[in-house]
Design an enzyme around this catalytic site. Structure first.
Site, PDB file in Angstrom:
ATOM      1  N   ASP A 228       0.991  -1.096   0.075  1.00 54.25           N
ATOM      2  CA  ASP A 228       0.187   0.081  -0.005  1.00 54.25           C
ATOM      3  C   ASP A 228       0.860   1.369  -0.017  1.00 54.25           C
ATOM      4  O   ASP A 228       1.121   1.762  -0.925  1.00 54.25           O
ATOM      5  CB  ASP A 228      -1.022  -0.099   1.481  1.00 54.25           C
ATOM      6  CG  ASP A 228      -1.896   1.362   1.367  1.00 54.25           C
ATOM      7  OD1 ASP A 228      -1.710   2.086   0.498  1.00 54.25           O
ATOM      8  OD2 ASP A 228      -2.626   1.200   2.302  1.00 54.25           O
ATOM      9  N   LYS A 250      -5.110   3.276  -3.952  1.00 51.75           N
ATOM     10  CA  LYS A 250      -5.607   4.543  -3.156  1.00 51.75           C
ATOM     11  C   LYS A 250      -5.864   5.696  -4.316  1.00 51.75           C
ATOM     12  O   LYS A 250      -4.824   6.562  -4.288  1.00 51.75           O
ATOM     13  CB  LYS A 250      -5.333   5.116  -2.138  1.00 51.75           C
ATOM     14  CG  LYS A 250      -5.392   4.040  -0.734  1.00 51.75           C
ATOM     15  CD  LYS A 250      -5.026   4.574   0.306  1.00 51.75           C
ATOM     16  CE  LYS A 250      -5.411   3.992   1.696  1.00 51.75           C
ATOM     17  NZ  LYS A 250      -4.541   2.825   2.075  1.00 51.75           N
TER      18      LYS A 250
HETATM   19 MG   LIG Z   1      -3.009  -0.008   4.288  1.00 51.69          MG
END
Ligand SMILES: [Mg+2]
Length: 343
Positions: A228, A250
């Site tokens: 991430d 994201k």
């Molecule tokens: Mg994360």
């Protein structure tokens, strides 16, 4: 004729929302609304304090410049993490949040973003695990939940994970340590985890401070990991690595729609699961992320369970949410004049 409007919003957060040691009292961002030939499209621009490189003021200044050009008939090309104009090399690429919000508004305008969305998310387990078990047992379809680990003693995390997986036999978990474990703490978590449960941990995001330590953890324990933060902070390219199962994307922290789409395709080519995830957007942004996930990552539930951190929704409701809805009329707006009046 083209018309663009930027709205500023500030939504109160629930008490006690802390991001990277900083209390978040309100979520502030912009809504961009584009109109052309009787059609309209909207997008959200909301850099996340402590996570985004750009401030809201920087994102707003960039968005205004891009929208002025758009109103004057230029069309930006999403290209790389930012948003650039083919004929406007002098304009610096937009920061990720501006590129994402404007590219989503353009995608609604030209109807390239499909409407279909399941509006489902992976529930984030916080609080008393015993209280969560009936909710998790009742999840529809493949049962997946997310648990944040690494905030307390590693052994407490192992106990929680064992408890949930024991109680709900067809439950799978996504875990997220946000790089908080030393290699010794990560090993401690694995040591107290029931080995029979390892296969039901879909992945553990960022166990350790460095990608190398996290890969070593996956090798030593057999627990699959996911990137991430490392995709952004360490600038890792997306490629297959032993023990790596997934990448969490994201979009608000990453860039324009075509850039996010390219990252998803890279992940799929590398045999990795791509998971679309929120950066605490409003309900407007979350509903769009649900549509984006249904389109780009079909069959993979996105991580969007952040609406309950807020005290109100914005413009578009998330189905089933009890929170009140703020409308355009309640927001501060900056109207960019249509091209006919500028010339
Ligand atoms: Mg994360």
């Amino acid at each position: 004729m083209r018309r663009a409007t930027l709205y500023h919003y500030s939504l109160p957060m629930e008490a006690g929302v802390v991001l990277r040691n900083q209390r978040l009292k309100s979520r502030d961002g912009l809504v961009v609304r584009l109109e052309r030939d009787g059609r309209q499209g909207e997008g959200e621009i909301a850099p996340l304090p402590g996570f985004s490189r750009e401030t809201l003021a920087e994102a707003g200044a960039s968005a205004l410049e891009i929208l002025r050009r758009w109103v004057n008939g230029e069309d930006p090309l999403a290209d790389g993490p930012g948003l650039v104009f083919a004929a406007g090399a002098a304009v610096p690429p937009a920061p990720p949040s501006a590129a994402f919000g404007i590219s989503m508004a353009l995608a609604e305008l030209d109807q390239s973003l499909p409407d279909a969305a399941p509006y489902q998310t992976v529930p984030l387990c916080t609080g008393d695990p015993d209280g969560l078990i009936p909710l998790l047992a009742a999840l529809p379809g493949r049962k997946i939940a997310k648990v944040k680990v690494g905030m307390y003693e590693a052994i407490r995390d192992s106990v929680t994970v064992n408890l949930l997986l024991d109680a709900v036999p067809d439950l799978h978990l996504r875990l997220d340590a946000n790089r908080s474990w030393t290699p010794a703490k990560a090993a401690g978590f694995a040591r107290y985890l029931d080995p029979a449960h390892v296969a039901r941990i879909d992945f553990l995001e960022e166990p350790c401070a460095t990608p190398g330590q996290s890969l070593a953890f996956a090798h030593d324990t057999g627990i699959a990991i996911a990137w991430d933060e490392s995709l952004r902070d360490a600038g890792l390219s997306i490629q297959a690595r032993p023990g790596l199962a997934a990448v969490v994307i994201k979009p608000m922290l990453t860039g324009g729609l075509s850039h996010c789409r390219a990252l998803v395709e890279q992940a799929h080519r590398a045999g990795l699961v791509a998971v679309i995830s929120s950066a605490i957007e409003s309900s407007l942004g979350l509903t769009q992320l649900s549509r984006l996930a249904a389109w780009l990552t079909p069959g993979v539930q996105p991580g969007l369970d952040t609406l309950s951190l807020m005290r109100s929704q914005l413009i578009r409701p998330w189905p089933g949410s009890p929170l009140p809805l703020s409308t355009h009329g309640e927001l501060f707006q900056t109207l960019l004049e249509p091209v006919a009046r500028l010339s």
